[in-house]
Write a protein that holds these residues in place. Structure first.
Motif, PDB file in Angstrom:
ATOM      1  N   LEU A   1      51.764 -63.703 -99.584  1.00 29.12           N
ATOM      2  CA  LEU A   1      50.958 -63.586 -98.292  1.00 29.12           C
ATOM      3  C   LEU A   1      49.412 -62.670 -98.677  1.00 29.12           C
ATOM      4  O   LEU A   1      48.689 -62.794 -97.830  1.00 29.12           O
ATOM      5  CB  LEU A   1      51.712 -63.718 -96.712  1.00 29.12           C
ATOM      6  CG  LEU A   1      52.720 -64.670 -96.422  1.00 29.12           C
ATOM      7  CD1 LEU A   1      53.804 -64.008 -95.322  1.00 29.12           C
ATOM      8  CD2 LEU A   1      51.910 -65.773 -96.289  1.00 29.12           C
TER       9      LEU A   1
ATOM     10  N   PRO B   1      44.414 -66.137 -99.514  1.00 27.00           N
ATOM     11  CA  PRO B   1      43.597 -65.596 -99.050  1.00 27.00           C
ATOM     12  C   PRO B   1      44.483 -66.576 -97.791  1.00 27.00           C
ATOM     13  O   PRO B   1      45.409 -68.315 -98.125  1.00 27.00           O
ATOM     14  CB  PRO B   1      43.083 -66.807 -99.183  1.00 27.00           C
ATOM     15  CG  PRO B   1      42.699 -66.779-100.479  1.00 27.00           C
ATOM     16  CD  PRO B   1      43.605 -66.186-101.319  1.00 27.00           C
ATOM     17  N   ALA B   2      43.975 -66.002 -96.796  1.00 21.09           N
ATOM     18  CA  ALA B   2      45.564 -66.714 -95.365  1.00 21.09           C
ATOM     19  C   ALA B   2      44.645 -68.373 -95.010  1.00 21.09           C
ATOM     20  O   ALA B   2      45.540 -69.356 -94.722  1.00 21.09           O
ATOM     21  CB  ALA B   2      44.824 -65.880 -94.190  1.00 21.09           C
ATOM     22  N   ALA B   3      43.638 -68.248 -95.281  1.00 22.96           N
ATOM     23  CA  ALA B   3      43.306 -69.948 -95.314  1.00 22.96           C
ATOM     24  C   ALA B   3      43.907 -70.932 -95.897  1.00 22.96           C
ATOM     25  O   ALA B   3      44.153 -71.532 -95.496  1.00 22.96           O
ATOM     26  CB  ALA B   3      41.822 -69.607 -95.557  1.00 22.96           C
ATOM     27  N   ASP B   4      44.331 -70.539 -97.024  1.00 26.83           N
ATOM     28  CA  ASP B   4      45.008 -71.419 -97.992  1.00 26.83           C
ATOM     29  C   ASP B   4      46.416 -71.292 -97.801  1.00 26.83           C
ATOM     30  O   ASP B   4      47.111 -72.044 -98.585  1.00 26.83           O
ATOM     31  CB  ASP B   4      44.751 -71.043 -99.378  1.00 26.83           C
ATOM     32  CG  ASP B   4      44.927 -72.281-100.408  1.00 26.83           C
ATOM     33  OD1 ASP B   4      44.893 -72.946-100.543  1.00 26.83           O
ATOM     34  OD2 ASP B   4      45.349 -71.470-101.741  1.00 26.83           O
ATOM     35  N   TRP B   5      47.434 -69.933 -96.950  1.00 28.16           N
ATOM     36  CA  TRP B   5      48.423 -70.601 -96.507  1.00 28.16           C
ATOM     37  C   TRP B   5      49.416 -72.199 -96.244  1.00 28.16           C
ATOM     38  O   TRP B   5      50.335 -72.134 -96.738  1.00 28.16           O
ATOM     39  CB  TRP B   5      48.657 -69.439 -95.352  1.00 28.16           C
ATOM     40  CG  TRP B   5      48.831 -67.925 -95.861  1.00 28.16           C
ATOM     41  CD1 TRP B   5      47.957 -67.439 -97.281  1.00 28.16           C
ATOM     42  CD2 TRP B   5      48.794 -67.218 -94.446  1.00 28.16           C
ATOM     43  NE1 TRP B   5      48.055 -66.134 -97.374  1.00 28.16           N
ATOM     44  CE2 TRP B   5      48.409 -66.010 -95.515  1.00 28.16           C
ATOM     45  CE3 TRP B   5      49.251 -66.417 -94.056  1.00 28.16           C
ATOM     46  CZ2 TRP B   5      48.017 -64.415 -95.340  1.00 28.16           C
ATOM     47  CZ3 TRP B   5      48.820 -65.559 -92.691  1.00 28.16           C
ATOM     48  CH2 TRP B   5      48.395 -63.884 -94.000  1.00 28.16           C
TER      49      TRP B   5
END
Length: 212
Positions: free
Chosen positions: A109, A113-117
């Protein structure tokens, strides 16, 4: 007969069987591994890029998680199968695999990037994971339940559930060589669900078949 005397009598009976229970567990582990290997190779086999993947941290980490689960579950189930044996230390080690996964998820995490989580969590093989970990593990689970019957566990449902975790750890170790989803987010979600299926089946098997 008092409970303590009954436990001692059961323990003595286990120790007097034709094959020592410890040896039975090692033989069972060998047979279960062979069964899992055969099913794995016949059903799916390793991923095509394994020669390259094996040098990546995320790929190797999967085997660290699953092996930690299998080893700790093996230690616990051996203790649970013997009446009167201490289980607290072995039970404590069961936290190793979840803790390792939690640390890896935290690092993932932080580094992704958060968009890829979401994409990493869902992956591309979740249905294959949920199918083949239980498929590879069902034979080993049957072996481990049979060895439990050879012993005399005083908590058969718990022992059966641990047998499922052991079978799940073994099956997931083989499956990890096929899986193209190496993210800890995927492993923490779908491997856990697949192994939980085997744990539930093991608990049911313990309730129905592991009785004395």
């Amino acid at each position: 007969m008092r409970t303590d005397d009954l436990i001692k009598a059961l323990d003595a009976d286990v120790r007097s069987t034709a094959m020592p229970l410890g040896s039975a567990w090692w033989i069972g582990a060998g047979a279960a591994t062979l069964i899992a290997a055969v099913v794995f190779w016949l059903a799916i086999g390793p991923r095509t890029d394994i020669a390259t993947a094996m040098y990546t941290t995320r790929f190797v980490a999967k085997f660290v998680f699953t092996t930690a689960l299998a080893v700790s579950a093996f230690a616990l189930i051996r203790a649970l199968s013997t009446p009167g044996a201490a289980t607290s230390r072995a039970a404590t080690w069961m936290i190793a695999a979840p803790l390792l996964v939690a640390v890896a998820v935290g690092l993932e995490l932080l580094s992704v990037p958060a968009a890829d989580w979401g994409r990493r969590l869902v992956g591309s093989n979740m249905l294959i994971c949920l199918t083949f970990i239980p498929l590879i593990g069902i034979g080993p689970l049957a072996v481990f339940l049979a060895v439990l019957r050879y012993g005399a566990p005083t908590r058969p449902v718990l022992a059966g559930a641990v047998a499922g975790l052991l079978a799940g750890g073994l099956a997931a170790t083989f499956y990890a060589a096929h899986c193209f989803d190496d993210s800890p987010l995927f492993v923490a979600t779908w491997y856990t669900i697949a192994i939980a299926i085997l744990a539930a089946l093991g608990a049911l098997g313990g309730r129905l078949f592991v009785r004395w």
